[in-house]
Design an enzyme around this catalytic site. Structure first.
Site, short mmCIF file in Angstrom:
data_model
loop_
_atom_site.label_atom_id
_atom_site.label_comp_id
_atom_site.label_asym_id
_atom_site.label_seq_id
_atom_site.Cartn_x
_atom_site.Cartn_y
_atom_site.Cartn_z
CG ASP A 122 29.66 -3.10 -6.78
OD1 ASP A 122 28.77 -3.35 -7.68
OD2 ASP A 122 29.16 -2.65 -5.63
CG ASP A 160 26.24 -0.25 -9.95
OD1 ASP A 160 25.15 -0.73 -9.82
OD2 ASP A 160 27.35 -0.57 -9.34
#
Length: 183
Positions: free
Chosen positions: A120, A136
């Protein structure tokens, strides 16, 4: 468009979206891992490298087997839903949503299988939003669009058409005949 052609087109779109996700994650590893945050908007939005072994907000850390099983089940359901969708223009947004969710799920699944964590790197510092990635964005954007379409666009008759086993809308009409389900 024939259903099989739509399926192939959807598969190509999924592959391209996964490639984009992989490129951004690789860039994050190369340029952000072990580095200070890269500030895009001071005190608002930064690029922050994170190896996430859980889900959003860091919940369910180190529950990889649960993520594997859930991803496979969700992918199977969405691929089946995609296949059931009529090829009429009215259902095109649902095809796009399915492609986004499938690509996002596979993108993060690849990370979980190869790394045992998801890379991330987007972080809204202003609101302390969970750090996230391109996959995401696909899943979240697709889910939000699906909810909006359910509330404001699609009607019960549309979903009856999707799940009706006797529908003829996806069959190619024979020359000289009219498809009764055309808009």
């Amino acid at each position: 468009m024939k259903k099989s052609a739509g399926f192939v087109l959807g598969a190509v779109a999924v592959i391209l979206l996964i490639i984009l996700d992989r490129i951004t994650k690789n860039l994050a590893v190369v340029h952000l891992k072990g580095q200070e945050d890269f500030v895009l908007i001071k005190d608002v939005f930064v690029l922050h490298y994170l190896e996430n072994q859980g889900a959003a907000f860091g919940i369910m850390q180190e529950k990889q087997m649960l993520f594997y099983i859930a991803t496979i089940v969700i992918l199977a359901v969405i691929v089946y839903f995609y296949w059931k969708l009529p090829t009429e223009r009215r259902f095109f947004p649902l095809h796009v949503i399915a492609v986004l969710v499938i690509a996002g799920a596979i993108g993060n699944f690849i990370d979980r299988v190869t790394n045992k964590y998801v890379v991330d790197f987007f972080y809204f510092r202003l609101i302390n939003f969970p750090v996230f990635n391109v996959a995401d964005i696909y899943v979240t954007g697709g889910a939000i669009a699906f909810i909006v379409l359910l509330i404001f666009y699609y009607k019960e008759t549309d979903f009856n058409q999707i799940w009706n086993k006797n529908k003829k809308c996806d069959q190619e009409p024979k020359p000289g005949t009219r498809n009764e389900n055309q808009e």
